[in-house]
Design a protein around this motif. Sequence first.
Motif, PDB file in Angstrom:
ATOM      1  N   PHE A 184       0.830  -1.202   0.000  1.00 37.26           N
ATOM      2  CA  PHE A 184       0.000   0.000   0.000  1.00 37.26           C
ATOM      3  C   PHE A 184       0.865   1.253   0.000  1.00 37.26           C
ATOM      4  CE2 PHE A 184      -3.423  -2.773   1.732  1.00 37.26           C
ATOM      5  CZ  PHE A 184      -4.442  -2.394   0.884  1.00 37.26           C
ATOM      6  N   LEU A 185       1.861   1.269   0.864  1.00 36.31           N
ATOM      7  CA  LEU A 185       2.722   2.443   0.996  1.00 36.31           C
ATOM      8  C   LEU A 185       3.460   2.725  -0.301  1.00 36.31           C
ATOM      9  CD1 LEU A 185       3.974   4.621   2.833  1.00 36.31           C
ATOM     10  CD2 LEU A 185       5.720   2.938   3.465  1.00 36.31           C
ATOM     11  N   VAL A 186       4.077   1.701  -0.868  1.00 38.11           N
ATOM     12  CA  VAL A 186       4.860   1.882  -2.092  1.00 38.11           C
ATOM     13  C   VAL A 186       3.973   2.320  -3.253  1.00 38.11           C
ATOM     14  CG1 VAL A 186       6.247   0.684  -3.829  1.00 38.11           C
ATOM     15  CG2 VAL A 186       6.681   0.286  -1.404  1.00 38.11           C
ATOM     16  N   LEU A 187       2.822   1.682  -3.408  1.00 38.07           N
ATOM     17  CA  LEU A 187       1.932   2.033  -4.515  1.00 38.07           C
ATOM     18  C   LEU A 187       1.434   3.464  -4.386  1.00 38.07           C
ATOM     19  CD1 LEU A 187       0.389   1.359  -7.051  1.00 38.07           C
ATOM     20  CD2 LEU A 187      -1.394   0.315  -5.644  1.00 38.07           C
ATOM     21  N   CYS A 188       1.066   3.877  -3.179  1.00 34.90           N
ATOM     22  CA  CYS A 188       0.589   5.243  -2.987  1.00 34.90           C
ATOM     23  C   CYS A 188       1.695   6.245  -3.306  1.00 34.90           C
ATOM     24  CB  CYS A 188       0.085   5.431  -1.559  1.00 34.90           C
ATOM     25  SG  CYS A 188      -0.900   6.937  -1.332  1.00 34.90           S
ATOM     26  N   LEU A 189       2.920   5.956  -2.897  1.00 39.88           N
ATOM     27  CA  LEU A 189       4.057   6.828  -3.222  1.00 39.88           C
ATOM     28  C   LEU A 189       4.258   6.913  -4.732  1.00 39.88           C
ATOM     29  CD1 LEU A 189       6.622   5.747  -0.476  1.00 39.88           C
ATOM     30  CD2 LEU A 189       5.477   7.973  -0.660  1.00 39.88           C
ATOM     31  N   ILE A 190       4.060   5.784  -5.417  1.00 39.06           N
ATOM     32  CA  ILE A 190       4.183   5.791  -6.877  1.00 39.06           C
ATOM     33  C   ILE A 190       3.123   6.684  -7.502  1.00 39.06           C
ATOM     34  CG2 ILE A 190       3.903   4.370  -8.952  1.00 39.06           C
ATOM     35  CD1 ILE A 190       5.233   2.084  -7.401  1.00 39.06           C
ATOM     36  N   LEU A 191       1.886   6.578  -7.017  1.00 39.61           N
ATOM     37  CA  LEU A 191       0.814   7.412  -7.558  1.00 39.61           C
ATOM     38  C   LEU A 191       1.083   8.888  -7.302  1.00 39.61           C
ATOM     39  CD1 LEU A 191      -2.484   5.439  -6.806  1.00 39.61           C
ATOM     40  CD2 LEU A 191      -1.025   5.396  -8.839  1.00 39.61           C
ATOM     41  N   ILE A 192       1.585   9.209  -6.123  1.00 42.71           N
ATOM     42  CA  ILE A 192       1.922  10.606  -5.817  1.00 42.71           C
ATOM     43  C   ILE A 192       3.012  11.093  -6.757  1.00 42.71           C
ATOM     44  CG2 ILE A 192       2.894  12.159  -4.079  1.00 42.71           C
ATOM     45  CD1 ILE A 192       1.585  10.329  -1.954  1.00 42.71           C
ATOM     46  N   ALA A 193       4.004  10.252  -6.998  1.00 43.27           N
ATOM     47  CA  ALA A 193       5.090  10.615  -7.905  1.00 43.27           C
ATOM     48  C   ALA A 193       4.568  10.815  -9.326  1.00 43.27           C
ATOM     49  CB  ALA A 193       6.171   9.541  -7.885  1.00 43.27           C
ATOM     50  N   VAL A 194       3.667   9.938  -9.760  1.00 41.15           N
ATOM     51  CA  VAL A 194       3.068  10.082 -11.089  1.00 41.15           C
ATOM     52  C   VAL A 194       2.337  11.410 -11.207  1.00 41.15           C
ATOM     53  CG1 VAL A 194       1.259   9.188 -12.621  1.00 41.15           C
ATOM     54  CG2 VAL A 194       2.885   7.625 -11.553  1.00 41.15           C
ATOM     55  N   GLY A 195       1.592  11.762 -10.159  1.00 38.61           N
ATOM     56  CA  GLY A 195       0.895  13.045 -10.163  1.00 38.61           C
ATOM     57  C   GLY A 195       1.847  14.216 -10.289  1.00 38.61           C
ATOM     58  N   ARG A 196       2.979  14.152  -9.619  1.00 42.20           N
ATOM     59  CA  ARG A 196       3.961  15.233  -9.691  1.00 42.20           C
ATOM     60  C   ARG A 196       4.627  15.291 -11.063  1.00 42.20           C
ATOM     61  NH1 ARG A 196       6.026  17.205  -4.427  1.00 42.20           N
ATOM     62  NH2 ARG A 196       4.418  16.661  -2.913  1.00 42.20           N
ATOM     63  N   VAL A 197       4.831  14.137 -11.680  1.00 40.30           N
ATOM     64  CA  VAL A 197       5.376  14.118 -13.043  1.00 40.30           C
ATOM     65  C   VAL A 197       4.398  14.773 -14.004  1.00 40.30           C
ATOM     66  CG1 VAL A 197       5.983  12.608 -14.969  1.00 40.30           C
ATOM     67  CG2 VAL A 197       6.855  12.119 -12.680  1.00 40.30           C
ATOM     68  N   PHE A 198       3.105  14.487 -13.837  1.00 44.04           N
ATOM     69  CA  PHE A 198       2.084  15.130 -14.655  1.00 44.04           C
ATOM     70  C   PHE A 198       2.171  16.647 -14.514  1.00 44.04           C
ATOM     71  CE2 PHE A 198       0.573  11.175 -15.727  1.00 44.04           C
ATOM     72  CZ  PHE A 198      -0.677  11.171 -16.345  1.00 44.04           C
ATOM     73  N   GLY A 199       2.357  17.108 -13.265  1.00 46.08           N
ATOM     74  CA  GLY A 199       2.473  18.541 -13.030  1.00 46.08           C
ATOM     75  C   GLY A 199       3.689  19.127 -13.705  1.00 46.08           C
ATOM     76  N   LEU A 200       4.808  18.411 -13.641  1.00 45.98           N
ATOM     77  CA  LEU A 200       6.036  18.890 -14.276  1.00 45.98           C
ATOM     78  C   LEU A 200       5.875  18.974 -15.783  1.00 45.98           C
ATOM     79  CD1 LEU A 200       9.023  19.660 -14.014  1.00 45.98           C
ATOM     80  CD2 LEU A 200       9.577  17.213 -14.150  1.00 45.98           C
ATOM     81  N   ILE A 201       5.249  17.955 -16.364  1.00 45.20           N
ATOM     82  CA  ILE A 201       5.018  17.967 -17.814  1.00 45.20           C
ATOM     83  C   ILE A 201       4.115  19.122 -18.205  1.00 45.20           C
ATOM     84  CG2 ILE A 201       3.962  16.698 -19.723  1.00 45.20           C
ATOM     85  CD1 ILE A 201       4.853  14.121 -18.346  1.00 45.20           C
ATOM     86  N   GLY A 202       3.072  19.338 -17.403  1.00 44.55           N
ATOM     87  CA  GLY A 202       2.161  20.430 -17.679  1.00 44.55           C
ATOM     88  C   GLY A 202       2.843  21.781 -17.616  1.00 44.55           C
TER      89      GLY A 202
END
Length: 209
Positions: A184-202
């Motif tokens: 759970f912890l690792v997957l949630c961290l991955i999702l948070i990281a994905v969200g931040r990558v989306f922000g960086l791309i945007g």
Amino acid sequence: MAAGLRVLAAAIGWFALALQYWLVMTGDIGPDPVNRTINFFSYFTITTNIIAAIAMTASVLAPGSFFDRPSVRTAIATYMIVVAITYHLILRDLWNPQGWNWVADMSLHYVTPALFALDWLLFVPKTAVPWRTALLALVYPLLYMGWTLWHGSWSGFYPYPFVDISQIGLEKALINAGGMTAAFLVLCLILIAVGRVFGLIGRTRTSAA
């Protein structure tokens, strides 16, 4: 488009939950109706799908509610993805559902998790979800695990074989519970990281424009 997806996901979610409960209550095996109901709500798949259905419904009927918070949606997306992955890798070969059982099974383990993950990916403003969300997201699965072990200790009912103390022992069950918590912890961290990558791309696209 977001509203349409959420209406569809909510409708499928509530239908699948109602169908699964009906199948449980009308089946010819198991304990009395009260204990069948308790056992029904003792499955992580069921409680998580209820949370997801509430979140989708709230997004349509009460936009801006607690369930629309990006951190909350990210946590729920984590739970739903774990439901799908755990079932696919560990549980799907334990039985062979047919008819309406197959419909409920596919809906709860694959369709609703996929729709929630798609909604999170496309429509949730997730670029600023704090890293601490991953720790806060552990509250629900830890409470669930506590209930599972306590309820199983006096009822003898364990919803999943990897926490069935009567079959694998307390030590192995706790090790498995620890492994699930880490997942759970690792997957949630991955999702948070994905969200931040989306922000960086945007931001990069905005700057380039």
